[in-house]
Design an enzyme around this catalytic site. Structure first.
Site, mmCIF file in Angstrom:
data_model
loop_
_atom_site.group_PDB
_atom_site.id
_atom_site.type_symbol
_atom_site.label_atom_id
_atom_site.label_comp_id
_atom_site.label_asym_id
_atom_site.label_seq_id
_atom_site.Cartn_x
_atom_site.Cartn_y
_atom_site.Cartn_z
ATOM 1 N N ASP A 67 0.835 -1.205 0.000
ATOM 2 C CA ASP A 67 0.000 0.000 0.000
ATOM 3 C C ASP A 67 0.869 1.255 0.000
ATOM 4 O O ASP A 67 2.093 1.178 0.129
ATOM 5 C CB ASP A 67 -0.972 0.003 1.196
ATOM 6 C CG ASP A 67 -0.294 -0.411 2.509
ATOM 7 O OD1 ASP A 67 0.953 -0.376 2.588
ATOM 8 O OD2 ASP A 67 -1.007 -0.769 3.453
ATOM 9 N N ASN A 126 -7.037 -2.135 14.305
ATOM 10 C CA ASN A 126 -8.460 -2.278 13.963
ATOM 11 C C ASN A 126 -8.706 -3.495 13.061
ATOM 12 O O ASN A 126 -9.792 -3.663 12.528
ATOM 13 C CB ASN A 126 -8.980 -1.003 13.281
ATOM 14 C CG ASN A 126 -8.338 -0.750 11.924
ATOM 15 O OD1 ASN A 126 -7.463 -1.500 11.478
ATOM 16 N ND2 ASN A 126 -8.761 0.301 11.245
ATOM 17 N N HIS A 128 -7.078 -4.203 10.180
ATOM 18 C CA HIS A 128 -6.795 -4.061 8.749
ATOM 19 C C HIS A 128 -5.563 -4.878 8.353
ATOM 20 O O HIS A 128 -4.659 -5.111 9.150
ATOM 21 C CB HIS A 128 -6.699 -2.592 8.309
ATOM 22 C CG HIS A 128 -5.514 -1.818 8.779
ATOM 23 N ND1 HIS A 128 -5.536 -0.454 8.946
ATOM 24 C CD2 HIS A 128 -4.253 -2.191 9.111
ATOM 25 C CE1 HIS A 128 -4.350 -0.034 9.350
ATOM 26 N NE2 HIS A 128 -3.553 -1.073 9.464
ATOM 27 N N GLU A 133 -9.430 -1.575 5.345
ATOM 28 C CA GLU A 133 -9.986 -1.195 6.640
ATOM 29 C C GLU A 133 -11.259 -2.001 6.922
ATOM 30 O O GLU A 133 -11.811 -2.634 6.013
ATOM 31 C CB GLU A 133 -10.314 0.315 6.621
ATOM 32 C CG GLU A 133 -9.109 1.230 6.343
ATOM 33 C CD GLU A 133 -8.184 1.401 7.566
ATOM 34 O OE1 GLU A 133 -8.115 0.487 8.416
ATOM 35 O OE2 GLU A 133 -7.514 2.450 7.642
HETATM 36 P P1 PGA Z 1 2.422 -1.537 12.782
HETATM 37 O O1 PGA Z 1 1.249 -1.421 11.723
HETATM 38 O O2 PGA Z 1 3.346 -2.597 12.270
HETATM 39 O O3 PGA Z 1 3.068 -0.189 12.801
HETATM 40 O O4 PGA Z 1 1.778 -1.919 14.074
HETATM 41 C C1 PGA Z 1 0.612 -2.584 11.298
HETATM 42 C C2 PGA Z 1 -0.468 -2.225 10.330
HETATM 43 O O5 PGA Z 1 -1.145 -1.200 10.527
HETATM 44 O O6 PGA Z 1 -0.675 -2.979 9.380
#
Ligand code: PGA
Length: 231
Positions: A67, A126, A128, A133
Site C-alpha cells: 500500500d 483495527n 486491517h 480497513e
Molecule cells: P504496525 O502497523 O506494524 O506499525 O503496528 C501494522 C499495520 O497497521 O498494518
C-alpha cells in the site's frame, strides 16, 4: 493457517527473515509483497544483515508494496516508498526496475509478473491488512480507500495536520488471497485483542485479517504478548 508462537519481537523478526531468505534462495526471482510499519522493521534489519554478512542476493526478486498513502510525495519521509528504501532497498542488491509501488495498473502488473509468491503483512489495531480497513469486502482489488478514523489517529504523530493523508492506495483482500503464501506478523499486547478476533471469529469484514483463515498457505508468527488473550 499455521500459527508459530515465538517469545518476543526479535524471535518474530528472525523467524520472518528466515522464511523470506529460504524463499529467495529456493526461487531467486521470487515475487514478494512487502509491508511497512513498526512490525517488520526487525525482519528487514535481519535481511540486510544476511545480505551484508552472508551475501544473500535479491537481484532478481520482484518487489511489490502492499500500500501507499495518496497525496504524499514519494520522497516524503513518511511515504511507504521512502520507508522501504530506508529499511531495505538502500541496503540490499535490488535489480533495477524490480520495485513496483501500487498504482492503478497494479492488478495487471502483478498478474504479468506471475502473481505474488510471498505476501507479508502486519495487522492493524483495527484488524486491517494492508489498508483494507474494516468493512472491506472479500472481493476487493487494488483501489483508493479512505483511511479509518482509528488509522488516522495512529498517524497523527508523524504528520503535520495539513499533510496528514486521508486516503491510501491498497491492494485488495482478493489480491491478498491470491498470493501463494501469506506471512502475517504480530508483536506486542496492543495487537492481542484484534489478533484473537482475527484467528477465532468466523471470517467477517469488520476484522479484515480474519479472511486469512480461508487462505490455503498462511503462516502467522506472533509473540507471546500478541497472544496473551490465549494464555
Ligand atoms: P504496525 O502497523 O506494524 O506499525 O503496528 C501494522 C499495520 O497497521 O498494518
Amino acid at each position: 493457517m499455521q500459527l508459530l508462537t515465538v517469545r518476543d519481537y526479535l524471535e518474530m523478526s528472525l523467524g520472518a527473515a528466515n522464511i523470506v531468505s529460504n524463499a529467495v534462495t529456493a526461487r531467486p526471482n521470487l515475487t514478494i509483497c512487502l509491508p511497512t510499519g513498526r512490525t517488520p522493521k526487525g525482519m528487514y534489519r535481519e535481511l540486510v544483515r544476511r545480505r551484508r554478512v552472508e551475501g544473500l542476493s535479491f537481484f532478481d526478486v520482484i518487489f511489490f508494496n502492499l500500500d501507499e498513502y495518496v497525496g504524499l510525495a514519494p520522497e516524503h519521509t513518511q511515504s511507504f516508498r521512502s520507508y522501504l528504501r530506508r529499511e531495505l532497498f538502500d541496503h540490499i542488491n535490488v535489480g533495477p526496475a524490480n520495485i513496483y509501488p501500487p498504482d492503478e495498473n497494479y492488478e495487471d502488473t502483478i498478474r504479468n509478473k506471475g502473481g505474488v509468491d510471498l505476501l507479508i503483512s502486519g495487522i492493524g489495531a483495527n484488524g486491517h491488512i494492508a489498508f483494507n480497513e474494516p468493512g472491506s469486502i472479500l472481493e476487493s482489488r487494488t483501489r483508493i480507500v479512505d483511511l479509518a478514523q482509528s488509522t488516522l489517529d495512529g498517524m497523527r504523530a508523524n504528520f503535520t495536520p495539513e499533510e496528514l493523508p486521508r486516503q491510501a492506495i491498497t491492494i485488495g483482500l482478493a489480491t491478498i488471497m491470491e498470493a501463494r503464501r501469506v506471512l502475517l506478523l504480530a508483536s506486542g499486547k496492543a495487537k492481542a485483542q484484534i489478533l484473537a478476533r482475527a484467528l477465532t471469529e468466523p471470517i467477517n469484514s469488520e476484522v479484515p485479517a480474519s479472511v486469512l483463515q480461508g487462505h490455503p498457505d498462511t503462516t502467522v508468527i506472533a509473540d507471546e504478548a500478541a497472544l496473551e488473550v490465549f494464555h
